[in-house]
Design a protein around this motif. Structure first.
Motif, PDB file in Angstrom:
ATOM      1  N   LEU A   1      11.130  -7.654   4.663  1.00 59.01           N
ATOM      2  CA  LEU A   1      10.482  -8.686   3.857  1.00 59.01           C
ATOM      3  C   LEU A   1      11.305  -9.111   2.646  1.00 59.01           C
ATOM      4  N   GLY A   2      12.480  -8.518   2.465  1.00 61.15           N
ATOM      5  CA  GLY A   2      13.324  -8.883   1.340  1.00 61.15           C
ATOM      6  C   GLY A   2      12.880  -8.217   0.047  1.00 61.15           C
ATOM      7  N   VAL A   3      13.250  -8.840  -1.090  1.00 59.58           N
ATOM      8  CA  VAL A   3      12.901  -8.298  -2.404  1.00 59.58           C
ATOM      9  C   VAL A   3      11.490  -8.751  -2.782  1.00 59.58           C
ATOM     10  N   VAL A   4      10.684  -7.795  -3.191  1.00 60.73           N
ATOM     11  CA  VAL A   4       9.282  -8.062  -3.522  1.00 60.73           C
ATOM     12  C   VAL A   4       9.020  -7.614  -4.960  1.00 60.73           C
TER      13      VAL A   4
ATOM     14  N   THR B   1       0.836  -1.207   0.000  1.00 60.96           N
ATOM     15  CA  THR B   1       0.000   0.000   0.000  1.00 60.96           C
ATOM     16  C   THR B   1       0.866   1.250   0.000  1.00 60.96           C
ATOM     17  N   SER B   2       1.935   1.245   0.765  1.00 60.97           N
ATOM     18  CA  SER B   2       2.781   2.439   0.882  1.00 60.97           C
ATOM     19  C   SER B   2       3.523   2.759  -0.405  1.00 60.97           C
ATOM     20  N   ILE B   3       3.729   1.765  -1.294  1.00 57.86           N
ATOM     21  CA  ILE B   3       4.449   2.027  -2.549  1.00 57.86           C
ATOM     22  C   ILE B   3       3.516   2.065  -3.751  1.00 57.86           C
ATOM     23  N   ALA B   4       2.224   1.852  -3.539  1.00 54.98           N
ATOM     24  CA  ALA B   4       1.270   1.849  -4.654  1.00 54.98           C
ATOM     25  C   ALA B   4       1.097   3.259  -5.219  1.00 54.98           C
ATOM     26  N   PRO B   5       0.950   3.387  -6.546  1.00 60.30           N
ATOM     27  CA  PRO B   5       0.642   4.696  -7.133  1.00 60.30           C
ATOM     28  C   PRO B   5      -0.754   5.156  -6.718  1.00 60.30           C
ATOM     29  N   LYS B   6      -1.040   6.423  -6.950  1.00 61.21           N
ATOM     30  CA  LYS B   6      -2.369   6.946  -6.645  1.00 61.21           C
ATOM     31  C   LYS B   6      -3.425   6.233  -7.475  1.00 61.21           C
ATOM     32  N   ASP B   7      -4.564   5.985  -6.835  1.00 58.37           N
ATOM     33  CA  ASP B   7      -5.712   5.348  -7.492  1.00 58.37           C
ATOM     34  C   ASP B   7      -5.319   4.052  -8.195  1.00 58.37           C
ATOM     35  N   ALA B   8      -4.490   3.261  -7.523  1.00 58.65           N
ATOM     36  CA  ALA B   8      -4.032   2.001  -8.104  1.00 58.65           C
ATOM     37  C   ALA B   8      -3.994   0.921  -7.026  1.00 58.65           C
ATOM     38  N   VAL B   9      -3.973  -0.337  -7.493  1.00 59.19           N
ATOM     39  CA  VAL B   9      -3.936  -1.489  -6.602  1.00 59.19           C
ATOM     40  C   VAL B   9      -2.693  -2.309  -6.916  1.00 59.19           C
ATOM     41  N   LEU B  10      -1.868  -2.565  -5.918  1.00 58.86           N
ATOM     42  CA  LEU B  10      -0.726  -3.456  -6.055  1.00 58.86           C
ATOM     43  C   LEU B  10      -1.002  -4.737  -5.270  1.00 58.86           C
ATOM     44  N   VAL B  11      -0.643  -5.885  -5.856  1.00 55.15           N
ATOM     45  CA  VAL B  11      -0.819  -7.165  -5.176  1.00 55.15           C
ATOM     46  C   VAL B  11       0.514  -7.906  -5.175  1.00 55.15           C
ATOM     47  N   ASP B  12       0.636  -8.877  -4.284  1.00 55.56           N
ATOM     48  CA  ASP B  12       1.878  -9.650  -4.242  1.00 55.56           C
ATOM     49  C   ASP B  12       1.787 -10.832  -5.207  1.00 55.56           C
ATOM     50  N   GLY B  13       2.920 -11.531  -5.378  1.00 49.10           N
ATOM     51  CA  GLY B  13       2.972 -12.642  -6.315  1.00 49.10           C
ATOM     52  C   GLY B  13       2.027 -13.772  -5.955  1.00 49.10           C
ATOM     53  N   ALA B  14       1.844 -14.015  -4.658  1.00 47.02           N
ATOM     54  CA  ALA B  14       0.955 -15.104  -4.237  1.00 47.02           C
ATOM     55  C   ALA B  14      -0.487 -14.829  -4.633  1.00 47.02           C
ATOM     56  N   LEU B  15      -0.931 -13.583  -4.504  1.00 46.37           N
ATOM     57  CA  LEU B  15      -2.305 -13.266  -4.886  1.00 46.37           C
ATOM     58  C   LEU B  15      -2.451 -13.313  -6.405  1.00 46.37           C
ATOM     59  N   ALA B  16      -1.420 -12.850  -7.139  1.00 43.79           N
ATOM     60  CA  ALA B  16      -1.464 -12.929  -8.596  1.00 43.79           C
ATOM     61  C   ALA B  16      -1.576 -14.382  -9.049  1.00 43.79           C
TER      62      ALA B  16
ATOM     63  N   ILE C   1      -3.377  -8.429 -14.687  1.00 41.50           N
ATOM     64  CA  ILE C   1      -2.244  -8.158 -13.807  1.00 41.50           C
ATOM     65  C   ILE C   1      -1.005  -7.866 -14.647  1.00 41.50           C
ATOM     66  N   GLN C   2      -0.191  -6.975 -14.156  1.00 42.29           N
ATOM     67  CA  GLN C   2       1.027  -6.574 -14.867  1.00 42.29           C
ATOM     68  C   GLN C   2       2.180  -6.523 -13.869  1.00 42.29           C
ATOM     69  N   PRO C   3       3.264  -7.262 -14.130  1.00 38.86           N
ATOM     70  CA  PRO C   3       4.393  -7.234 -13.190  1.00 38.86           C
ATOM     71  C   PRO C   3       5.046  -5.856 -13.164  1.00 38.86           C
ATOM     72  N   MET C   4       5.396  -5.426 -11.955  1.00 40.53           N
ATOM     73  CA  MET C   4       6.046  -4.130 -11.773  1.00 40.53           C
ATOM     74  C   MET C   4       7.508  -4.355 -11.411  1.00 40.53           C
ATOM     75  N   TRP C   5       8.184  -3.275 -11.088  1.00 36.13           N
ATOM     76  CA  TRP C   5       9.592  -3.342 -10.742  1.00 36.13           C
ATOM     77  C   TRP C   5       9.807  -4.092  -9.430  1.00 36.13           C
ATOM     78  N   GLN C   6      10.878  -4.863  -9.379  1.00 33.72           N
ATOM     79  CA  GLN C   6      11.251  -5.490  -8.121  1.00 33.72           C
ATOM     80  C   GLN C   6      11.916  -4.454  -7.226  1.00 33.72           C
ATOM     81  N   ARG C   7      11.676  -4.574  -5.946  1.00 26.30           N
ATOM     82  CA  ARG C   7      12.308  -3.632  -5.027  1.00 26.30           C
ATOM     83  C   ARG C   7      12.414  -4.264  -3.644  1.00 26.30           C
ATOM     84  N   PRO C   8      13.468  -3.893  -2.904  1.00 30.85           N
ATOM     85  CA  PRO C   8      13.592  -4.412  -1.543  1.00 30.85           C
ATOM     86  C   PRO C   8      12.590  -3.733  -0.619  1.00 30.85           C
TER      87      PRO C   8
END
Length: 387
Positions: A371-374, A308-323, A360-367
């Motif tokens: 939680l490590g690299v997500v 949530t803290s790294i999501a763009p405005k008016d957007a939804v980010l999900v993790d790999g497990a949910l994808a 769903i569209q993969p985004m940039w990986q980031r630490p």
């Protein structure tokens, strides 16, 4: 658990002590929460509780047949302040102690579990009571005629509302208890009853801190209330559960990934069309979650918060497990190339192409700290084939 009946029913008894002769923890603190002696407040208290003040805490514990130490822990768990040995408790307090202690003595609940029941009930109903007084009764008790005081209006209003609100509270509680029990008994195994696989989502208002400096307190309160109400309604309507609200943020959970994703996109779509609302961002993660006292804990919850803290405005980010779960359940294609290939194959065969709700569209990986690299995935609503 029981204490000896060595004192009279008057108010001059000595506080109980343990086997070493030291006073129990209840009496080792500085008691500052003295019961009110305001006549109207006392009348309202008697009306609501249905009984007059009769017992000191020690008398109530002794009458209920429990130790003062256990009674103190029950009262504190329910959120009641220490009152020393003031005569402020009623028959209802005695009955509540007797019931909790009886559940422990019968072996239906352990002592820690009974205290947890008291704490969860106290915390939930305390918030409800505060809301009802602040937002509900305060508005209804405005004097209807010049010259009347709020005091003259409050008592008869509470007298009328009390039985109706009580019945409604019990009804809602039974309904919620039935729903929660149903979810538990459908768990795959005993471990899943406590540590379950859930989709957890956070929805966060963007720029809320700046808003707090710009808006008046009343405007800010109205905005928060509108946000929480909208979120609560959407989460419930689409099959999720609102876990808690934190002013500018809500936490919800769902049993399956598709439900959590639908709620997230509905929240974004609804808030986007409301000009009074700031932008919203949502993060969802799927995995094992520990549930305690109606709340959720664990790495899955932490990951949803980070997304949530790294999501763009008016957007939804999900993790790999949910994808992956959305792909497995057929709610989204693994890729647009695969979806196009499936559509072409269906067209050649004269069949309807597969219908997907989401993309769903993969985004940039980031630490991510702790939680490590997500690798987040951007979740969007997939247009209908004829759109």
């Amino acid at each position: 658990m029981r204490v000896d009946d060595t004192t009279s029913g008057g108010g001059d008894e000595k506080p109980p002590s343990d086997s070493s002769g030291h006073p129990t923890p209840h009496h080792a603190v500085d008691h500052t929460a003295e019961p009110t002696d305001d006549p109207l407040a006392i009348r309202l208290e008697q009306l609501i509780l249905g009984a007059e003040r009769r017992y000191t805490p020690f008398q109530a514990a002794r009458t209920a047949g429990v130790s003062m130490d256990l009674a103190s822990r029950f009262w504190r768990a329910m959120g009641f302040a220490d009152i020393g040995q003031a005569r402020a408790l009623t028959e209802a307090d005695v009955l509540a102690l007797r019931r909790l202690a009886g559940l422990v003595e019968a072996g239906l609940l352990s002592e820690p579990m009974a205290i947890q029941v008291a704490r969860s009930t106290g915390q939930t109903t305390a918030r409800l009571a505060e809301w009802q007084i602040d937002s509900f009764l305060a508005g209804l008790t405005e004097p209807p005629e010049p010259g009347m005081t709020r005091t003259e209006v409050t008592y008869p209003l509470v007298e009328l509302l009390l039985p109706e609100l009580e019945e409604f509270l019990v009804y809602v509680w039974r309904r919620q208890l039935a729903a929660a029990t149903g979810r538990v008994v459908q768990a795959a195994d005993d471990e899943e009853m406590v540590d379950r696989r859930l989709a957890v989502g956070f929805a966060d208002l963007v720029g809320f801190t700046r808003l707090t400096r710009r808006l008046e307190e009343e405007e800010l309160g109205e905005l928060v209330e509108a946000f929480e109400t909208t979120c609560a309604d959407l989460v419930a309507a689409h099959g999720g559960r609102l876990i808690k609200t934190l002013g500018d943020e809500v936490l919800y959970a769902a049993d399956d990934a598709g439900t959590a994703a639908e709620i997230a996109l509905r929240l974004i779509e609804t808030m986007t069309h409301d000009e009074s609302m700031p932008a919203l961002r949502v993060g969802i993660a799927f995995g094992t979650v520990t549930t305690r006292m109606g709340d959720v804990f664990g790495n899955t919850v932490n990951l949803a918060s980070r997304l949530t803290s790294i999501a763009p405005k008016d957007a939804v980010l999900v993790d790999g497990a949910l994808a992956e779960e959305l792909i497995r359940t057929g709610d989204t294609p693994a890729s647009e190339a695969e979806a196009a290939e499936e559509a072409a194959t269906a067209e050649k065969a004269g069949e309807e192409p597969p219908s997907y709700r989401f993309a769903i569209q993969p985004m940039w990986q980031r630490p991510v700290r702790g939680l490590g690299v997500v690798e987040p995935w951007l979740l969007t609503r997939r247009p209908k084939p004829d759109a």
